[in-house]
Design an enzyme around this catalytic site. Structure first.
Site, PDB file in Angstrom:
ATOM      1  CB  CYS A  37      -7.855  -5.912  -6.254  1.00 34.90           C
ATOM      2  SG  CYS A  37      -7.797  -4.390  -7.216  1.00 34.90           S
TER       3      CYS A  37
ATOM      4  CG  HIS B 125     -12.336  -4.223  -9.642  1.00 36.58           C
ATOM      5  ND1 HIS B 125     -12.286  -2.911 -10.038  1.00 36.58           N
ATOM      6  CD2 HIS B 125     -11.275  -4.398  -8.801  1.00 36.58           C
ATOM      7  CE1 HIS B 125     -11.244  -2.317  -9.471  1.00 36.58           C
ATOM      8  NE2 HIS B 125     -10.631  -3.193  -8.698  1.00 36.58           N
TER       9      HIS B 125
HETATM   10  P1  NAD Z   1      -4.476   4.272   0.440  1.00 35.09           P
HETATM   11  O1  NAD Z   1      -4.285   5.598  -0.183  1.00 35.09           O
HETATM   12  O2  NAD Z   1      -5.790   3.893   0.996  1.00 35.09           O
HETATM   13  O3  NAD Z   1      -3.412   4.078   1.600  1.00 35.09           O
HETATM   14  C1  NAD Z   1      -2.067   4.415   1.422  1.00 35.09           C
HETATM   15  C2  NAD Z   1      -1.497   4.816   2.765  1.00 35.09           C
HETATM   16  O4  NAD Z   1      -0.113   5.071   2.621  1.00 35.09           O
HETATM   17  C3  NAD Z   1      -2.121   6.094   3.312  1.00 35.09           C
HETATM   18  O5  NAD Z   1      -2.530   5.835   4.638  1.00 35.09           O
HETATM   19  C4  NAD Z   1      -1.006   7.120   3.288  1.00 35.09           C
HETATM   20  O6  NAD Z   1      -1.038   7.939   4.441  1.00 35.09           O
HETATM   21  C5  NAD Z   1       0.233   6.254   3.338  1.00 35.09           C
HETATM   22  N1  NAD Z   1       1.414   6.858   2.691  1.00 35.09           N
HETATM   23  C6  NAD Z   1       1.480   7.900   1.836  1.00 35.09           C
HETATM   24  N2  NAD Z   1       2.764   8.158   1.499  1.00 35.09           N
HETATM   25  C7  NAD Z   1       3.532   7.245   2.167  1.00 35.09           C
HETATM   26  C8  NAD Z   1       4.921   6.981   2.242  1.00 35.09           C
HETATM   27  N3  NAD Z   1       5.813   7.736   1.575  1.00 35.09           N
HETATM   28  N4  NAD Z   1       5.347   5.959   3.008  1.00 35.09           N
HETATM   29  C9  NAD Z   1       4.477   5.199   3.705  1.00 35.09           C
HETATM   30  N5  NAD Z   1       3.129   5.406   3.669  1.00 35.09           N
HETATM   31  C10 NAD Z   1       2.666   6.415   2.914  1.00 35.09           C
HETATM   32  O7  NAD Z   1      -3.983   3.213  -0.666  1.00 35.09           O
HETATM   33  P2  NAD Z   1      -4.432   1.692  -0.792  1.00 35.09           P
HETATM   34  O8  NAD Z   1      -5.670   1.640  -1.606  1.00 35.09           O
HETATM   35  O9  NAD Z   1      -4.390   1.041   0.523  1.00 35.09           O
HETATM   36  O10 NAD Z   1      -3.280   1.131  -1.727  1.00 35.09           O
HETATM   37  C11 NAD Z   1      -2.043   0.716  -1.214  1.00 35.09           C
HETATM   38  C12 NAD Z   1      -1.380  -0.219  -2.214  1.00 35.09           C
HETATM   39  O11 NAD Z   1      -2.215  -1.358  -2.386  1.00 35.09           O
HETATM   40  C13 NAD Z   1      -1.165   0.353  -3.617  1.00 35.09           C
HETATM   41  O12 NAD Z   1      -0.014  -0.230  -4.184  1.00 35.09           O
HETATM   42  C14 NAD Z   1      -2.380  -0.127  -4.363  1.00 35.09           C
HETATM   43  O13 NAD Z   1      -2.192  -0.191  -5.759  1.00 35.09           O
HETATM   44  C15 NAD Z   1      -2.543  -1.511  -3.762  1.00 35.09           C
HETATM   45  N6  NAD Z   1      -3.902  -2.069  -3.842  1.00 35.09           N
HETATM   46  C16 NAD Z   1      -4.987  -1.296  -3.621  1.00 35.09           C
HETATM   47  C17 NAD Z   1      -6.247  -1.850  -3.729  1.00 35.09           C
HETATM   48  C18 NAD Z   1      -7.481  -1.041  -3.550  1.00 35.09           C
HETATM   49  O14 NAD Z   1      -8.457  -1.305  -4.218  1.00 35.09           O
HETATM   50  N7  NAD Z   1      -7.514  -0.068  -2.679  1.00 35.09           N
HETATM   51  C19 NAD Z   1      -6.391  -3.202  -4.021  1.00 35.09           C
HETATM   52  C20 NAD Z   1      -5.242  -3.989  -4.180  1.00 35.09           C
HETATM   53  C21 NAD Z   1      -3.995  -3.410  -4.100  1.00 35.09           C
END
Ligand code: NAD
Length: 335
Positions: free
Chosen positions: A140, A220
Site C-alpha cells: 500500500c 497512512h
Molecule cells: P488478512 O489477515 O486480513 O487476510 C489474510 C487471509 O489469509 C485471512 O483471511 C486468512 O484466513 C488467510 N490465510 C491464512 N493463512 C493462509 C494460508 N496458508 N493460505 C491461504 N490463506 C491463508 O491480511 P491482509 O491485510 O489482507 O494482507 C494480505 C496481503 O496483502 C499481505 O501480503 C499484506 O502485506 C498485503 N497488504 C495488506 C494491506 C493492508 O493494509 N491490509 C495493504 C496492502 C497489501
C-alpha cells in the site's frame, strides 16, 4: 472467455479483490479460501464459494455448518490465475502449489520481491507484467509513492526523493495487536525498506524513506519532498494530479483537516469506505528552494485493489495499460 480467478486468503485484501474482479466483464471469481470457519468464511461461502486453504481443515468448516466446496487444490484446478492474499510471507510458501497446478499467480506486498518475476504498480511499470506468470503487486505504501512519483518522473528530472511514512498501526478489524499510546519508529534503524520497494517498480528513482507507526487504523500519511532540477510549476503539478483518476485532491478549505475527515467523506462515497485513490492535499503541493513538497494519505485496505485488476489484465494480455486502467477505473467508480 473470461479469465477464471481464485482468491487464496479471503481477508482484508482478498475480499476487496474478489469484489473488484466480479465487477469486470473479462474475468470472474471461481472461488475463495479461508483457513478457519469464521464469519468471513461464511460470507465468502455465500458470495463466491468457499474452499479450504489448508486441506485437512475441510471438516472444521463442515462441523461449523459452512458449505465448503473442496480444498485449495480443487480450486486451483478451476482457475487460470490465483490472487494470493494470504498473510505476509505465506504467499511464498503457497507458491509451489501454484507451480504444481500450472496456474499464474499474483502475490501481495507482504512478500519479498523475489517471489515473483516482476513487482508491479500500474502507472509505474504495467508493461513489465505483460505475459508474466508470477507478479507481485507492491504494498500500500509503495503503491501510494509509486503513483505520484510515476507522474512526476514523466514531468521533471527528479534528483532525489525523501519520503516519511506515518503509518496506521493496524487495520480496523485487528484486536490482537496495536499501539494505544505511543509513536513507534519502525524501523528504528533508518532508512526504511520502503525506498528499496519503490525501486522494484521505479528503478531509476533516487529515493530514501523513513517510517513511524502511530495509534490510528484509518490511513497512512506520507510527507514527500522531491529535489528537482530547474523550475517547477505548482499549477502544472496540481493539474496533472487532477487529471489522473488514481489521485484525488482534497483541500483543507473544504474541511479536509485530517485523515478522519477524508474517511468520513469516503464513508458516504464508497462501499466499506474504500478509497482506491491517493488522497493528496492540494495546499500541500508547494515548490520551495528546489524541492517539491506533497502530503498524501493512503487508505491501506483499498489502494492496491485496482492494481491487482490491472495486473491480471497485463498477465493475460487482455488490454494495454491505458485501456486496462480506464476499464478498472470505470468499474470501480474511480473518476
Ligand atoms: P488478512 O489477515 O486480513 O487476510 C489474510 C487471509 O489469509 C485471512 O483471511 C486468512 O484466513 C488467510 N490465510 C491464512 N493463512 C493462509 C494460508 N496458508 N493460505 C491461504 N490463506 C491463508 O491480511 P491482509 O491485510 O489482507 O494482507 C494480505 C496481503 O496483502 C499481505 O501480503 C499484506 O502485506 C498485503 N497488504 C495488506 C494491506 C493492508 O493494509 N491490509 C495493504 C496492502 C497489501
Amino acid at each position: 472467455m473470461k479469465v477464471k480467478v481464485a482468491i487464496n486468503g479471503y481477508g482484508t485484501i482478498g475480499k476487496r479483490v474478489a469484489d473488484a474482479v466480479s465487477l469486470q466483464d473479462d474475468m470472474e471469481v471461481v472461488g475463495v479460501t479461508k483457513t478457519k470457519p469464521d464469519f468471513e468464511a461464511r460470507m465468502g461461502a455465500e458470495k463466491y464459494g468457499l474452499y479450504a486453504a489448508i486441506p485437512d481443515r475441510v471438516k472444521a468448516f463442515e462441523d461449523a455448518g459452512i458449505e465448503v466446496k473442496g480444498t485449495i487444490e480443487d480450486l486451483l484446478e478451476k482457475a487460470d490465475i490465483v490472487v494470493d492474499c494470504s498473510p505476509g510471507k505465506v504467499g511464498a510458501e503457497n507458491k509451489p502449489l501454484y507451480e504444481k497446478a500450472g496456474v499464474k499467480a499474483i502475490f501481495q506486498g507482504g512478500e519479498k520481491a523475489h517471489v515473483a518475476e516482476v513487482s508491479f504498480s500500474s502507472l509505474a511499470n504495467y508493461d513489465d507484467a505483460v505475459g508474466k506468470s508470477f507478479v507481485r503487486v507492491v504494498s500500500c505504501n509503495t503503491t501510494g509513492l509509486a503513483r505520484v512519483l510515476s507522474i512526476l518522473r514523466d514531468m521533471y528530472e527528479l534528483r532525489k526523493v525523501r519520503a516519511t511514512m506515518i503509518r496506521r498501526v493496524v487495520d480496523p478489524k485487528e484486536d490482537k495487536k496495536g499501539l494505544v499510546n505511543g509513536i513507534m519508529p519502525d524501523p528504528v534503524k533508518l532508512p526504511s525498506h520502503h525506498a528499496e520497494d519503490v525501486k522494484t517498480v521505479l528503478p531509476d528513482v533516487n529515493i530514501v524513506t523513513t517510517a513511524f507507526k502511530v495509534p490510528t487504523t484509518l490511513m497512512h500519511l506520507h510527507s514527500i519532498a522531491v529535489e528537482i532540477d530547474g523550475n517547477v510549476s505548482v499549477d502544472d503539478v496540481i493539474s496533472r494530479f487532477d487529471e489522473e483518476p488514481r489521485i484525488m485532491l482534497f483541500s483543507k478549505e473544504e474541511g479536509f483537516t485530517s485523515t478522519a475527515k477524508i474517511i468520513e467523506f469516503a464513508r458516504e462515497y464508497r462501499l466499506r469506505y474504500d478509497l482506491f485513490e491517493n488522497a493528496v492535499w492540494r495546499e500541500s503541493i508547494n515548490f520551495h528552494d528546489g524541492e517539491l513538497y506533497i502530503t498524501q494519505a493512503i487508505h491501506q485496505e483499498a489502494i492496491v485493489v485496482p492494481e491487482n485488476i490491472d495486473a491480471i489484465r497485463a498477465m493475460f494480455e487482455l488490454a494495454d495499460k491505458q485501456e486496462s486502467m480506464k476499464k478498472t477505473n470505470r468499474t470501480l467508480g474511480i473518476a
